[in-house]
Design an enzyme around this catalytic site. Structure first.
Site, mmCIF file in Angstrom:
data_model
loop_
_atom_site.group_PDB
_atom_site.id
_atom_site.type_symbol
_atom_site.label_atom_id
_atom_site.label_comp_id
_atom_site.label_asym_id
_atom_site.label_seq_id
_atom_site.Cartn_x
_atom_site.Cartn_y
_atom_site.Cartn_z
ATOM 1 N N HIS A 341 8.270 -26.499 -13.617
ATOM 2 C CA HIS A 341 7.648 -26.991 -12.603
ATOM 3 C C HIS A 341 7.672 -28.517 -12.750
ATOM 4 O O HIS A 341 7.408 -29.063 -13.633
ATOM 5 C CB HIS A 341 6.407 -26.448 -12.146
ATOM 6 C CG HIS A 341 5.330 -26.672 -12.979
ATOM 7 N ND1 HIS A 341 4.481 -27.954 -12.849
ATOM 8 C CD2 HIS A 341 4.708 -25.865 -13.822
ATOM 9 C CE1 HIS A 341 3.422 -27.787 -13.834
ATOM 10 N NE2 HIS A 341 3.610 -26.410 -14.532
ATOM 11 N N ASP A 353 2.874 -30.638 -19.193
ATOM 12 C CA ASP A 353 2.873 -29.657 -18.137
ATOM 13 C C ASP A 353 3.177 -30.217 -16.954
ATOM 14 O O ASP A 353 2.214 -30.890 -16.143
ATOM 15 C CB ASP A 353 1.357 -29.248 -18.240
ATOM 16 C CG ASP A 353 1.226 -28.037 -17.273
ATOM 17 O OD1 ASP A 353 2.021 -27.351 -16.951
ATOM 18 O OD2 ASP A 353 -0.088 -27.885 -17.119
ATOM 19 N N GLU A 387 3.276 -25.689 -8.168
ATOM 20 C CA GLU A 387 2.866 -24.568 -9.433
ATOM 21 C C GLU A 387 1.329 -24.703 -9.666
ATOM 22 O O GLU A 387 0.506 -23.608 -9.672
ATOM 23 C CB GLU A 387 3.651 -24.802 -10.730
ATOM 24 C CG GLU A 387 3.493 -23.636 -11.499
ATOM 25 C CD GLU A 387 2.216 -23.680 -12.486
ATOM 26 O OE1 GLU A 387 1.727 -22.801 -13.120
ATOM 27 O OE2 GLU A 387 1.751 -24.816 -12.727
ATOM 28 N N GLU A 388 1.020 -25.809 -10.085
ATOM 29 C CA GLU A 388 -0.449 -26.095 -10.330
ATOM 30 C C GLU A 388 -1.568 -25.497 -9.548
ATOM 31 O O GLU A 388 -2.663 -24.823 -9.590
ATOM 32 C CB GLU A 388 -0.706 -27.463 -10.813
ATOM 33 C CG GLU A 388 -0.091 -28.103 -11.661
ATOM 34 C CD GLU A 388 -0.305 -27.427 -13.217
ATOM 35 O OE1 GLU A 388 -1.062 -26.644 -13.176
ATOM 36 O OE2 GLU A 388 0.407 -28.342 -14.004
ATOM 37 N N ASP A 416 6.703 -23.170 -19.359
ATOM 38 C CA ASP A 416 5.753 -23.872 -18.799
ATOM 39 C C ASP A 416 4.639 -23.547 -19.722
ATOM 40 O O ASP A 416 3.494 -23.422 -19.374
ATOM 41 C CB ASP A 416 5.263 -23.354 -17.238
ATOM 42 C CG ASP A 416 4.135 -24.005 -16.734
ATOM 43 O OD1 ASP A 416 3.838 -25.186 -17.300
ATOM 44 O OD2 ASP A 416 3.516 -23.491 -15.776
ATOM 45 N N HIS A 487 -3.908 -30.298 -18.785
ATOM 46 C CA HIS A 487 -4.794 -30.794 -17.617
ATOM 47 C C HIS A 487 -5.782 -31.874 -17.685
ATOM 48 O O HIS A 487 -6.838 -31.856 -17.204
ATOM 49 C CB HIS A 487 -5.459 -29.520 -17.009
ATOM 50 C CG HIS A 487 -4.536 -28.590 -16.364
ATOM 51 N ND1 HIS A 487 -5.324 -27.241 -15.671
ATOM 52 C CD2 HIS A 487 -3.183 -28.404 -16.402
ATOM 53 C CE1 HIS A 487 -4.092 -26.755 -15.516
ATOM 54 N NE2 HIS A 487 -3.157 -27.360 -15.775
#
Length: 528
Positions: A341, A353, A387-388, A416, A487
């Site tokens: 992604h 990520d 995606e997140e 991912d 994140h």
């Protein structure tokens, strides 16, 4: 489809039932062929000599593309691939060796890292709904075209739009201490000037259940769960606000979902349940969450001043980014998907990520084309959006392609879960597909990446298909430190190692090529 053009033109379908193969032909109404598996021969009647010769050749090689053979022993799970198919798979070793050498040691060495660095240095974080993400999508489209990929385009997907504003948290009683925080995706903000409220701290939802609502009302609830792996611990991030709100809390703070911390908060998506009042929710550091829990259990009275200007906005249209290496035999059917992604969270730059996963999917096609390696089936790179916030890009793509999905898709790859040193591949699919894929993974010995695991761990977007019986795989890599940076502001190029990224790109390119070039399609048991 069949790998022999003359046969493809003459035959509309093949059904294999043990030894009897029924071939429907546009030349003759039906042709019955008796297939002797032990001898790998086929004797056909009522069939033109040309087509019969083609079928005999195919049976010897084991290459009828939509034949359905059983390779797995239902009693003990062992695999019994035909010798011809085993020889075919093992015959790809020289090609795999070439791919690995060119990407890891040759002319493409370091290029994936350079391309990723240029992407994140140019656009930074790429949260759904942002101009930065859409500009990055335009950039990737241009770069894919410059790389010579085919059918480069985008497909729309509606995604949530949430904007982080000013955020501040401070312990004001019994002493003053700034509490670093990050609002969680979709959270509302506080009233202007913030709120000052007493703290109630718990370790688990079970502990919170035992507390009566009157003791919760008007307080800021701190959840400080023990780390039990991402899958078990992340429920506190996604559900804390709703759980606390049901008993009258005015806000919720959650320990960052990470096993390791140096005072860094980690964001992520949260979800309000439909029947609760929305309250602000943010993650705080592991250290601060544990400190607040200890103080609360000692009976100390604490107050926090929380101010957040985060705000949910109306959904917007984003895009999945797509490029192809068109197959030599089939193009729009039996496609092999490689994906990651392109969107990220709004802290750090999303290098890990999932910039790494997106780049190895894109560059796998670039390198294969540059090496003159074009498989029978099309390999399609998809860089998902949204995606997140909840796999929105994958969901939109599924709906857009649902009508022909069984014919269109052969196999799905998604990276991912980090692009650290590769160890092998995770797999999901039926037992027959597993038997084939286990042999393919063995080809990755030049990368020391022959581990096989099931089910997949790092394929969230492709779960729209793999959860319904399509076969797929994700990158198995040495990602023990993945959630250290996940994140957070620490998700930068410093996490990515150029040589490991080369190895991941080589594994991705080699595995996708073999799956896409095999004479047999991957078996699948698809349900709605």
């Amino acid at each position: 489809m069949f790998p022999v053009p003359a046969l493809n033109e003459a035959i509309s379908g093949v059904i294999v039932e043990d030894r009897l193969v029924c071939v429907r032909s546009r030349v003759k109404p039906f042709v019955l062929c008796n297939f002797n598996r032990a001898a790998s021969t086929m004797v056909c009647g009522i069939l033109s000599l040309g087509i019969a010769a083609a079928l005999i050749s195919l049976s010897a090689a084991g290459v009828a593309d939509n034949r359905v053979d059983s390779y797995s022993n239902p009693h003990d799970g062992s695999c019994t691939l035909p010798d011809a198919l085993l020889r075919e798979i093992r015959g790809y070793q020289p090609i795999v060796n070439k791919i690995v050498d060119k990407i890891v040691n040759g002319e493409f060495s370091g290029r994936t890292w350079d391309a990723l660095a240029e992407l994140v240095d140019t656009f930074g974080a790429r949260v759904a709904g942002s101009e930065q993400l859409e500009n990055a999508i335009d950039y990737v489209v241009q770069k894919m075209q410059a790389d010579g990929l085919e059918n480069v385009h985008t497909e729309n997907a509606t995604v949530p739009h949430w904007v982080r504003g000013y955020e501040s948290a401070e312990l004001v009683k019994p002493f003053r201490k700034v509490l670093p925080l990050l609002g969680l995706g979709s959270t509302i903000g506080t009233p202007r000037g913030g709120i000052i409220a007493e703290v109630l701290a718990v370790e688990s939802f079970k502990e919170f259940e035992a507390i009566p609502p009157e003791q919760v009302r008007g307080k800021i609830v701190v959840f400080s769960p023990a780390w039990e792996g991402y899958g078990r611990t992340v429920v506190y991030r996604s559900q804390a606000a709703s759980v606390a709100s049901r008993k009258g809390a005015v806000a919720a703070l959650v320990r960052s979902i990470t096993p390791f911390s140096i005072g860094s908060p980690h964001t992520g998506q949260q979800h309000y349940q439909d029947d609760v009042k929305k309250i602000p929710v943010a993650c705080i550091t592991v250290e601060d969450a544990q400190m607040l829990l200890r103080k609360y259990r000692r009976g100390e009275s604490m107050e926090i001043h929380l101010e957040m200007e985060d705000r949910p906005m109306e959904p917007v249209v984003s895009r999945n980014t797509i490029g192809e290496l068109v197959g030599t035999t089939v193009s729009n059917t039996s496609v092999v998907i490689v994906s990651g992604h392109l969107d990220s969270w709004d802290v750090g730059v999303g290098a890990m990520d999932d910039g790494g996963g997106a780049l190895i999917s894109w560059k796998a096609l670039t390198y294969l084309k540059a090496m003159g390696l074009r498989p029978r089936r099309t390999i399609r790179a998809i860089l998902w959006t949204g995606e997140e916030e909840g796999l929105y890009g994958g969901a939109a793509y599924k709906e857009a392609h649902k009508a022909q999905e069984v014919k269109e898709f052969n196999f799905f790859f998604e990276s991912d879960i980090g692009t650290f040193e590769p160890k092998g591949l995770d797999f999901v699919g039926n037992a027959d597909a597993e038997c084939i894929f286990r042999e393919i993974v063995k080809l990755m010995a030049p990368l020391n990446a022959t581990e096989f695991a099931t089910p997949t761990d790092g394929g969230p977007d492709i779960s729209h298909w793999t959860s319904r019986g399509f076969p797929g795989a994700s990158l198995l890599n040495k990602n023990e430190k993945y959630f250290w940076f996940h994140h957070s502001a620490g998700d930068t190029m410093a996490v990515e190692d150029p040589k490991n990224l080369d190895k991941c790109a080589a594994l991705w390119a080699a595995a996708a090529y073999v799956v896409a070039d095999l004479s047999v399609s991957m078996p699948k048991d698809v349900h709605p």
